[in-house]
Scaffold this active site. Sequence first.
Site, PDB file in Angstrom:
ATOM      1  N   ARG A 148       0.824  -1.212   0.000  1.00 53.76           N
ATOM      2  CA  ARG A 148       0.000   0.000   0.000  1.00 53.76           C
ATOM      3  C   ARG A 148       0.853   1.254   0.000  1.00 53.76           C
ATOM      4  O   ARG A 148       0.500   2.249  -0.612  1.00 53.76           O
ATOM      5  CB  ARG A 148      -0.921  -0.018   1.230  1.00 53.76           C
ATOM      6  CG  ARG A 148      -1.865   1.149   1.275  1.00 53.76           C
ATOM      7  CD  ARG A 148      -2.627   1.207   2.584  1.00 53.76           C
ATOM      8  NE  ARG A 148      -3.638   0.189   2.695  1.00 53.76           N
ATOM      9  CZ  ARG A 148      -4.141  -0.216   3.863  1.00 53.76           C
ATOM     10  NH1 ARG A 148      -3.704   0.299   4.990  1.00 53.76           N
ATOM     11  NH2 ARG A 148      -5.065  -1.151   3.901  1.00 53.76           N
ATOM     12  N   TYR A 149       1.972   1.203   0.712  1.00 57.43           N
ATOM     13  CA  TYR A 149       2.857   2.361   0.796  1.00 57.43           C
ATOM     14  C   TYR A 149       4.097   2.073  -0.049  1.00 57.43           C
ATOM     15  O   TYR A 149       4.502   0.917  -0.172  1.00 57.43           O
ATOM     16  CB  TYR A 149       3.291   2.594   2.247  1.00 57.43           C
ATOM     17  CG  TYR A 149       2.140   2.777   3.205  1.00 57.43           C
ATOM     18  CD1 TYR A 149       1.444   3.972   3.238  1.00 57.43           C
ATOM     19  CD2 TYR A 149       1.761   1.754   4.070  1.00 57.43           C
ATOM     20  CE1 TYR A 149       0.385   4.149   4.127  1.00 57.43           C
ATOM     21  CE2 TYR A 149       0.705   1.923   4.963  1.00 57.43           C
ATOM     22  CZ  TYR A 149       0.024   3.124   4.986  1.00 57.43           C
ATOM     23  OH  TYR A 149      -1.014   3.294   5.856  1.00 57.43           O
ATOM     24  N   LYS A 161      -3.189   4.615   6.904  1.00 53.26           N
ATOM     25  CA  LYS A 161      -3.385   5.069   8.287  1.00 53.26           C
ATOM     26  C   LYS A 161      -2.973   6.538   8.405  1.00 53.26           C
ATOM     27  O   LYS A 161      -1.972   6.944   7.826  1.00 53.26           O
ATOM     28  CB  LYS A 161      -2.502   4.243   9.227  1.00 53.26           C
ATOM     29  CG  LYS A 161      -3.028   2.824   9.422  1.00 53.26           C
ATOM     30  CD  LYS A 161      -2.207   2.073  10.450  1.00 53.26           C
ATOM     31  CE  LYS A 161      -1.089   1.278   9.836  1.00 53.26           C
ATOM     32  NZ  LYS A 161      -1.498   0.094   9.079  1.00 53.26           N
ATOM     33  N   ARG A 170      -9.048  -8.364  10.892  1.00 51.80           N
ATOM     34  CA  ARG A 170      -8.999  -9.225   9.710  1.00 51.80           C
ATOM     35  C   ARG A 170      -9.870 -10.457   9.951  1.00 51.80           C
ATOM     36  O   ARG A 170      -9.537 -11.556   9.564  1.00 51.80           O
ATOM     37  CB  ARG A 170      -7.561  -9.637   9.384  1.00 51.80           C
ATOM     38  CG  ARG A 170      -6.689  -8.491   8.991  1.00 51.80           C
ATOM     39  CD  ARG A 170      -5.617  -8.895   7.996  1.00 51.80           C
ATOM     40  NE  ARG A 170      -4.956  -7.703   7.516  1.00 51.80           N
ATOM     41  CZ  ARG A 170      -3.888  -7.146   8.090  1.00 51.80           C
ATOM     42  NH1 ARG A 170      -3.346  -7.696   9.151  1.00 51.80           N
ATOM     43  NH2 ARG A 170      -3.359  -6.052   7.597  1.00 51.80           N
ATOM     44  N   ASP A 206      -7.136   3.797  10.490  1.00 51.24           N
ATOM     45  CA  ASP A 206      -6.919   3.156   9.196  1.00 51.24           C
ATOM     46  C   ASP A 206      -8.137   3.532   8.353  1.00 51.24           C
ATOM     47  O   ASP A 206      -9.246   3.042   8.620  1.00 51.24           O
ATOM     48  CB  ASP A 206      -6.808   1.634   9.367  1.00 51.24           C
ATOM     49  CG  ASP A 206      -5.868   1.029   8.345  1.00 51.24           C
ATOM     50  OD1 ASP A 206      -5.766   1.591   7.236  1.00 51.24           O
ATOM     51  OD2 ASP A 206      -5.245   0.009   8.655  1.00 51.24           O
ATOM     52  N   CYS A 256     -11.095  -8.683  16.033  1.00 43.32           N
ATOM     53  CA  CYS A 256     -10.054  -8.752  14.996  1.00 43.32           C
ATOM     54  C   CYS A 256     -10.437  -7.990  13.732  1.00 43.32           C
ATOM     55  O   CYS A 256     -11.518  -8.172  13.190  1.00 43.32           O
ATOM     56  CB  CYS A 256      -9.778 -10.203  14.629  1.00 43.32           C
ATOM     57  SG  CYS A 256      -8.521 -10.336  13.353  1.00 43.32           S
ATOM     58  N   CYS A 309      -9.200 -13.184  18.407  1.00 42.28           N
ATOM     59  CA  CYS A 309      -9.686 -12.006  19.135  1.00 42.28           C
ATOM     60  C   CYS A 309     -11.036 -11.595  18.565  1.00 42.28           C
ATOM     61  O   CYS A 309     -11.206 -11.538  17.347  1.00 42.28           O
ATOM     62  CB  CYS A 309      -8.709 -10.849  18.987  1.00 42.28           C
ATOM     63  SG  CYS A 309      -7.017 -11.326  19.381  1.00 42.28           S
ATOM     64  N   CYS A 362      -3.725 -17.622  13.858  1.00 45.25           N
ATOM     65  CA  CYS A 362      -3.183 -16.997  15.061  1.00 45.25           C
ATOM     66  C   CYS A 362      -3.236 -18.013  16.183  1.00 45.25           C
ATOM     67  O   CYS A 362      -3.945 -19.015  16.082  1.00 45.25           O
ATOM     68  CB  CYS A 362      -4.046 -15.813  15.474  1.00 45.25           C
ATOM     69  SG  CYS A 362      -3.905 -14.439  14.350  1.00 45.25           S
ATOM     70  N   ARG A 389       7.269   0.066   1.928  1.00 45.11           N
ATOM     71  CA  ARG A 389       7.115  -1.108   2.793  1.00 45.11           C
ATOM     72  C   ARG A 389       5.919  -1.959   2.379  1.00 45.11           C
ATOM     73  O   ARG A 389       4.933  -1.448   1.871  1.00 45.11           O
ATOM     74  CB  ARG A 389       6.976  -0.685   4.256  1.00 45.11           C
ATOM     75  CG  ARG A 389       5.831   0.267   4.545  1.00 45.11           C
ATOM     76  CD  ARG A 389       6.204   1.135   5.744  1.00 45.11           C
ATOM     77  NE  ARG A 389       5.112   1.937   6.278  1.00 45.11           N
ATOM     78  CZ  ARG A 389       4.748   3.123   5.773  1.00 45.11           C
ATOM     79  NH1 ARG A 389       5.314   3.583   4.675  1.00 45.11           N
ATOM     80  NH2 ARG A 389       3.783   3.823   6.340  1.00 45.11           N
ATOM     81  N   ASP A 447     -11.392  -0.618  14.050  1.00 43.25           N
ATOM     82  CA  ASP A 447     -11.887  -0.659  12.674  1.00 43.25           C
ATOM     83  C   ASP A 447     -13.360  -1.055  12.643  1.00 43.25           C
ATOM     84  O   ASP A 447     -13.875  -1.628  13.599  1.00 43.25           O
ATOM     85  CB  ASP A 447     -11.059  -1.661  11.851  1.00 43.25           C
ATOM     86  CG  ASP A 447      -9.626  -1.189  11.663  1.00 43.25           C
ATOM     87  OD1 ASP A 447      -9.449  -0.007  11.309  1.00 43.25           O
ATOM     88  OD2 ASP A 447      -8.697  -1.994  11.871  1.00 43.25           O
TER      89      ASP A 447
HETATM   90  C1  LIG Z   1      -0.329  -0.630   8.721  1.00 40.99           C
HETATM   91  C2  LIG Z   1       0.227  -1.019   7.445  1.00 40.99           C
HETATM   92  C3  LIG Z   1       1.605  -0.898   7.184  1.00 40.99           C
HETATM   93  C4  LIG Z   1       2.571  -0.375   8.204  1.00 40.99           C
HETATM   94  O1  LIG Z   1       2.370   0.976   8.424  1.00 40.99           O
HETATM   95  P1  LIG Z   1       3.307   1.759   9.442  1.00 40.99           P
HETATM   96  O2  LIG Z   1       2.631   3.096   9.519  1.00 40.99           O
HETATM   97  O3  LIG Z   1       4.662   1.807   8.834  1.00 40.99           O
HETATM   98  O4  LIG Z   1       3.292   1.007  10.732  1.00 40.99           O
HETATM   99  C5  LIG Z   1       2.065  -1.271   5.954  1.00 40.99           C
HETATM  100  N1  LIG Z   1       1.241  -1.751   4.998  1.00 40.99           N
HETATM  101  C6  LIG Z   1      -0.081  -1.863   5.211  1.00 40.99           C
HETATM  102  C7  LIG Z   1      -0.932  -2.399   4.121  1.00 40.99           C
HETATM  103  C8  LIG Z   1      -0.640  -1.502   6.436  1.00 40.99           C
HETATM  104  O5  LIG Z   1      -1.946  -1.649   6.648  1.00 40.99           O
HETATM  105  S1  SF4 Z   2      -6.379  -9.320  16.337  1.00 37.70           S
HETATM  106 FE1  SF4 Z   2      -6.761 -10.852  14.720  1.00 37.70          FE
HETATM  107  S2  SF4 Z   2      -4.780 -11.029  13.694  1.00 37.70           S
HETATM  108 FE2  SF4 Z   2      -4.372 -10.094  15.695  1.00 37.70          FE
HETATM  109  S3  SF4 Z   2      -3.926 -11.836  17.072  1.00 37.70           S
HETATM  110 FE3  SF4 Z   2      -6.103 -11.374  17.248  1.00 37.70          FE
HETATM  111  S4  SF4 Z   2      -7.072 -12.803  15.826  1.00 37.70           S
HETATM  112 FE4  SF4 Z   2      -4.913 -12.665  15.246  1.00 37.70          FE
END
Ligand SMILES: *Cc1c(COP(=O)(O)O)cnc(C)c1O
Ligand code: SF4
Length: 325
Positions: A61-62, A286, A83, A279, A81, A78, A74, A65, A242
Site C-alpha cells: 500500500r505504501y 493510516k 482481519r 486506518d 479482529c 480475538c 493466530c 514497505r 476498525d
Molecule cells: C499498517 C500497514 C503498514 C505499516 O504501516 P506503518 O505506519 O509503517 O506502521 C504497511 N502496509 C499496510 C498495508 C498496512 O496496513
Molecule cells: S487481532 Fe486478529 S490477527 Fe491479531 S492476534 Fe487477534 S485474531 Fe490474530
Amino acid sequence: MSTMLVKKLPIYLQEQIDQDLHDPIALQYVRSDHEDLPDPQALRDPIGDEAKSKSKLIIHRYPDRVLFLPTDHCAVYCRFCFRKDRVGQGGAVADDKDIDEALAYLRENENIWEVIFSGGDPLILSPRRLENLIEKINTIPHISVIRFHTRLPVVDPKRVTPELVKALTSSKATYLAVHVNHPDELTDDAVTALKSLHQAGINLISQTVLLKGINNNAKILEKLFRNLVAHNVKPYYLHHPDLVHGTAHFRVEMEEGMSLMKELRGKISGLCWPTYVLDIPGGYGKVPINDSYVRRLNADKWHVEDIHGCHHIYPPPHKKDKVHE
Ligand SMILES: *Cc1c(COP(=O)(O)O)cnc(C)c1O
Ligand code: SF4
C-alpha cells in the site's frame, strides 16, 4: 458465553480466563451476544486489504514497505479482529510456491525498504520456516528493515522459545510489534518473553487497539504504556477500532479517543506516548488522529484527509466512501 471458544485458546490464557469471565482478558476472546446486534457501520473489508494485494501473500500500500502474510492463523481468535474475515480461514500456512512468489516480488521491487510480517500471527510458523524466510530476505540488498507484528508474547509467552528468538534475529535491523491491549496481559511470563526478544537485539514496539470496556480509560492506558516502556517496549500505535462486523460493542467514539490522548499528554513521558491512528476504510492508509488530518463535521461524521491529500467521510456512507472537494 461459549466454552468452546475458550477451549480453543492456549492453556496459558484459559487459566487466566477461568478466574473471571468478565475480566479485560476474557472480554477479548469470549463471544458476546452483542456480536449479533445489527451493525450498520460495519464494512466487509474494513481496511481495504483486498484493494492492494499484489501477490497472494503481499499487501503493498505504501511505496517503501509491504505487509507479508505467511499465515492466516493466530494462536488466538480475538473477537475484535480487524482481519476477522481472513484470519483462521482456509490454508493455515502458505505453501512454498506462494512464499517464492512473494520473495520474488520483494527482490524485483527495489523501492521496498521494509518487510512487515503480519497475518495471522507470523510467529506461529515453525522456527525453521521463519529462519529460512529471513535468510532469504537477508540476501536482498535493498531491504533494510524486517518487522514482525505478533500477539504471541502476550497470548502464549512460553512459545517464545530460544529457537524462535534465534530464528527471528537477522543481519537487518529487526523490529517486533507486540499487540497488547491491557496491562494485565503483561504477566511475568509475558515480560520474560519480551526480555528474551530484547536481549537478542530485537527492537520492541507495541500496538494497542482502543477497545470500549477494556482500555478506554486514561488510568489503564497510562499503566499499560508505562509498563511497556519499563520493559523496553516503545508504544507505537494506538489504533482506533476498525469497522469490523459484529464489533460495535467494542467501538469507541473518535472524540473519546482524542480526549484520552489529550489527558495522557500532560501526565506521561513522551516515550510512553503512541500515535493514535485511524486506518481509513477503503485502503487509503493510516493517518494520525489529530487536527492536521481529522475534522469533525457533525454529531457522527468526521472529515479525514489521507496521506495523498484526498478527502474522506468517516464512518463512510455505504456505497460511496469518498468525497471529492
Ligand atoms: C499498517 C500497514 C503498514 C505499516 O504501516 P506503518 O505506519 O509503517 O506502521 C504497511 N502496509 C499496510 C498495508 C498496512 O496496513
Ligand atoms: S487481532 Fe486478529 S490477527 Fe491479531 S492476534 Fe487477534 S485474531 Fe490474530
